[in-house]
Design a protein around this motif. Structure first.
Motif, PDB file in Angstrom:
ATOM      1  N   GLU A   1       0.429   5.998  47.784  1.00  0.00           N
ATOM      2  CA  GLU A   1       1.662   6.243  48.521  1.00  0.00           C
ATOM      3  C   GLU A   1       1.832   7.725  48.853  1.00  0.00           C
ATOM      4  O   GLU A   1       2.576   8.077  49.770  1.00  0.00           O
ATOM      5  CB  GLU A   1       2.865   5.741  47.722  1.00  0.00           C
ATOM      6  N   MET A   2       1.161   8.581  48.090  1.00  0.00           N
ATOM      7  CA  MET A   2       1.200  10.013  48.351  1.00  0.00           C
ATOM      8  C   MET A   2      -0.020  10.468  49.157  1.00  0.00           C
ATOM      9  O   MET A   2      -0.241  11.670  49.337  1.00  0.00           O
ATOM     10  CB  MET A   2       1.221  10.798  47.037  1.00  0.00           C
TER      11      MET A   2
ATOM     12  N   VAL B   1       0.039  16.676  44.248  1.00  0.00           N
ATOM     13  CA  VAL B   1       1.231  16.218  44.955  1.00  0.00           C
ATOM     14  C   VAL B   1       1.933  17.388  45.633  1.00  0.00           C
ATOM     15  O   VAL B   1       2.467  17.254  46.744  1.00  0.00           O
ATOM     16  CB  VAL B   1       2.185  15.500  43.969  1.00  0.00           C
TER      17      VAL B   1
ATOM     18  N   PRO C   1       8.920   8.103  38.138  1.00  0.00           N
ATOM     19  CA  PRO C   1       8.496   8.096  39.550  1.00  0.00           C
ATOM     20  C   PRO C   1       9.381   8.974  40.427  1.00  0.00           C
ATOM     21  O   PRO C   1       8.887   9.698  41.300  1.00  0.00           O
ATOM     22  CB  PRO C   1       8.602   6.619  39.948  1.00  0.00           C
ATOM     23  N   ALA C   2      10.691   8.943  40.203  1.00  0.00           N
ATOM     24  CA  ALA C   2      11.598   9.745  41.028  1.00  0.00           C
ATOM     25  C   ALA C   2      11.379  11.235  40.787  1.00  0.00           C
ATOM     26  O   ALA C   2      11.439  12.044  41.720  1.00  0.00           O
ATOM     27  CB  ALA C   2      13.045   9.367  40.731  1.00  0.00           C
TER      28      ALA C   2
ATOM     29  N   GLN D   1       8.302  12.247  42.607  1.00  0.00           N
ATOM     30  CA  GLN D   1       8.606  12.244  44.041  1.00  0.00           C
ATOM     31  C   GLN D   1       9.286  13.544  44.459  1.00  0.00           C
ATOM     32  O   GLN D   1       9.010  14.094  45.530  1.00  0.00           O
ATOM     33  CB  GLN D   1       9.519  11.053  44.355  1.00  0.00           C
ATOM     34  N   GLN D   2      10.160  14.063  43.623  1.00  0.00           N
ATOM     35  CA  GLN D   2      10.904  15.272  43.964  1.00  0.00           C
ATOM     36  C   GLN D   2      10.030  16.522  43.976  1.00  0.00           C
ATOM     37  O   GLN D   2      10.443  17.549  44.519  1.00  0.00           O
ATOM     38  CB  GLN D   2      12.060  15.450  42.980  1.00  0.00           C
TER      39      GLN D   2
ATOM     40  N   GLN E   1       7.204  16.728  45.527  1.00  0.00           N
ATOM     41  CA  GLN E   1       6.517  16.809  46.814  1.00  0.00           C
ATOM     42  C   GLN E   1       7.191  17.851  47.709  1.00  0.00           C
ATOM     43  O   GLN E   1       8.341  18.217  47.486  1.00  0.00           O
ATOM     44  CB  GLN E   1       6.563  15.457  47.524  1.00  0.00           C
TER      45      GLN E   1
ATOM     46  N   GLN F   1       8.149  14.710  54.514  1.00  0.00           N
ATOM     47  CA  GLN F   1       9.000  13.639  54.000  1.00  0.00           C
ATOM     48  C   GLN F   1       8.981  12.415  54.919  1.00  0.00           C
ATOM     49  O   GLN F   1       8.911  11.273  54.452  1.00  0.00           O
ATOM     50  CB  GLN F   1      10.428  14.149  53.825  1.00  0.00           C
TER      51      GLN F   1
ATOM     52  N   GLN G   1       5.354  10.727  54.635  1.00  0.00           N
ATOM     53  CA  GLN G   1       5.118  10.081  53.341  1.00  0.00           C
ATOM     54  C   GLN G   1       5.970   8.821  53.197  1.00  0.00           C
ATOM     55  O   GLN G   1       5.493   7.785  52.726  1.00  0.00           O
ATOM     56  CB  GLN G   1       5.413  11.062  52.205  1.00  0.00           C
ATOM     57  N   ALA G   2       7.227   8.877  53.635  1.00  0.00           N
ATOM     58  CA  ALA G   2       8.099   7.706  53.536  1.00  0.00           C
ATOM     59  C   ALA G   2       7.607   6.567  54.429  1.00  0.00           C
ATOM     60  O   ALA G   2       7.590   5.405  54.026  1.00  0.00           O
ATOM     61  CB  ALA G   2       9.533   8.098  53.894  1.00  0.00           C
TER      62      ALA G   2
ATOM     63  N   ALA H   1       4.502   5.018  52.787  1.00  0.00           N
ATOM     64  CA  ALA H   1       4.847   4.183  51.636  1.00  0.00           C
ATOM     65  C   ALA H   1       5.383   2.841  52.097  1.00  0.00           C
ATOM     66  O   ALA H   1       5.045   1.790  51.529  1.00  0.00           O
ATOM     67  CB  ALA H   1       5.856   4.902  50.748  1.00  0.00           C
TER      68      ALA H   1
END
Length: 482
Positions: free
Chosen positions: A103-104, A153, A191-192, A195-196, A198, A205, A208-209, A212
């Motif tokens: 996902e990254m 990341v 996970p969050a 994610q932050q 990145q 953003q 990547q979104a 995913a």
């Protein structure tokens, strides 16, 4: 010496476990004793006094040994991930994060995900006396994998603008990574928290979104869509890597995406203006660079770059000296004195001996058009207008010698003046254009500008793949697979 022998024996046993499985008695008391021994051995394994740091970390199979050492030193070498049966609950969450590396735009196999995930099964096949060694090594390697993942990341796997894998982080960066892993582990959601870390920039953003979401859709959709998604992974990974290198971070900036043939003005994360552009031909590529627009000039004179003069103008002049006057150019010697092109023996002039400069006066015919925008850079690249405006209707616009030609450039000039409260100067701007009378406008607040090369982006949340006009993707994709 004794510690070195112990370390060699320790590692040798651990690496031979799966080659000669011999299950032994494994009751709860034995399991607790082995776990205790594994936890106690972390300090000894990371002791670098006997062999030195490089050899010790290499023998342990650690890619970020300095960061691993910094992490455990912060916690007096206490274990974080292991229990009698293998991984504890925090380790399971950490492995789940690594498992979703795609996902990254990253590959989970680069973080030993498969072998780490198989630890419980490996313990069942391991001699009872060797389980503590296996547990200790697994503990260190999961930490190593997480630290490397956090590094990638944030900053990518490659040295920016090269195909070389990034070297291990230095001491200061290793300490910072250890601190970040601490913070991630203490966060309510692992996970969050990852994610932050990145890049927080707009382009990253959005891409990547969208990627995913595409992965989640493909997992539940048809086989064909899944195949298409897998095929797109390499290109998405390449562009997420690029976006990690040097993504725009300013609150207001201009960005040219070369493969998209587009300039955007972005303010507070929102696109406020879009201009079509013409970029360099493959043989004259527009470079990736960062700068700040500091001045623009209306009714500019064009001073022909030496490379263009000798490669394109000289052959024309050898055929017809009138070429210059036919196209509104003037010839000057090295002292700046006007020369008559008909009095030059062009057959004796060579690219290596060209003691002239060529200039084109202001006018509708001028190659720079009505306005040129300057941002200091070593490549002498700038934004400018063009008289050949029909080029903006073409879908493929890699046509220039490296500079960026902008559609509706006077609107860009207006924007730059209005953002500084200088609307009164618009009259002088347009008068200069009409009269072909050169005028300079120095900006009070320079505008950051980024020339970038992204072959994958988003449009309304959907992935868009763009032509790799300079054929740069393949080399980066190959390097990322290492």
């Amino acid at each position: 010496m004794r510690s070195a022998i112990f370390l060699i024996f320790f590692i040798g046993c651990a690496f031979s476990l799966l080659a000669h499985p011999a299950p032994g008695e494994y009751d709860e008391e034995t399991a607790r004793a082995e776990l205790s021994a594994a936890k106690a051995s972390l300090r000894a394994l990371l002791n670098t006094e006997a062999r030195g740091a490089t050899a010790t970390y290499a023998a342990l199979g650690l890619r970020n040994g300095t960061a691993v050492q910094a992490f455990y030193a912060r916690h007096e070498y206490a274990a974080h991930w292991i229990q009698e049966a293998g991984w504890n609950e925090p380790a399971q969450r950490a492995l789940a994060v690594l498992g979703r590396a795609a996902e990254m735009g990253l590959n989970r196999n680069h973080y030993a995900w498969g072998s780490l995930r198989a630890l419980p099964d490996s313990l069942q096949l391991t001699r009872a006396r060797s389980r503590s060694q296996l547990l200790a090594l697994a503990e260190l390697r999961l930490t190593d994998a997480l630290l490397q993942y956090l590094q990638h990341v944030q900053l990518g796997r490659l040295t920016p603008h090269t195909t070389a894998l990034s070297p291990p982080p230095d001491s200061a960066r290793s300490t910072r990574l250890a601190e970040q892993l601490d913070a991630v582990l203490q966060a309510p959601s692992l996970p969050a928290a990852v994610q932050q870390l990145q890049p927080a920039t707009r382009g990253y953003q959005l891409l990547q979104a969208a990627w995913a979401r595409a992965l989640q859709t493909s997992a539940a959709d048809s086989v064909r869509l899944m195949q298409d998604t897998v095929a797109g992974f390499g290109r998405v990974a390449v562009n997420l890597e690029r976006l990690r290198w040097e993504a725009p971070v300013d609150s207001e900036y201009a960005v040219v995406n070369i493969p998209a043939y587009r300039l955007q003005l972005v303010r507070n994360g929102q696109v406020v203006r879009t201009h079509r552009v013409v970029v360099g031909k493959p043989e004259w590529p527009t470079p990736v660079l960062s700068g700040r627009i500091v001045v623009f000039v209306t009714a500019p004179e064009w001073r022909v770059p030496y490379s263009i003069a000798v490669q394109e103008f000289l052959p024309e002049l050898q055929q017809d000296p009138g070429f210059l006057y036919d196209h509104h150019y003037r010839l000057y010697d090295w002292r700046g004195r006007l020369q008559n092109p008909w009095r030059v023996n062009w057959q004796k002039v060579t690219p290596g001996k060209f003691p002239y400069t060529i200039r084109q006066r202001a006018g509708a015919f001028n190659a720079l058009g009505n306005v040129v925008f300057y941002f200091p850079n070593q490549q002498t690249v700038f934004l400018h207008d063009t008289p050949a405006r029909s080029a903006f209707t073409r879908p493929d616009r890699a046509l220039s010698h490296g500079c960026v030609r902008v559609e509706k450039p006077l609107e860009l000039a207006e924007y730059l003046l209005r953002r500084e409260g200088r609307a009164k100067e618009l009259t002088a701007l347009y008068q200069s254009v009409r009269s072909h009378d050169k005028q300079r406008f120095d900006l009070q607040r320079s505008l950051p500008i980024y020339l970038r090369y992204y072959t994958c982006e988003t449009d309304k949340g959907k992935l868009v793949f763009l032509p790799d006009i300079y054929h740069q993707d393949a080399a980066i994709q190959l390097a990322l697979q290492k």
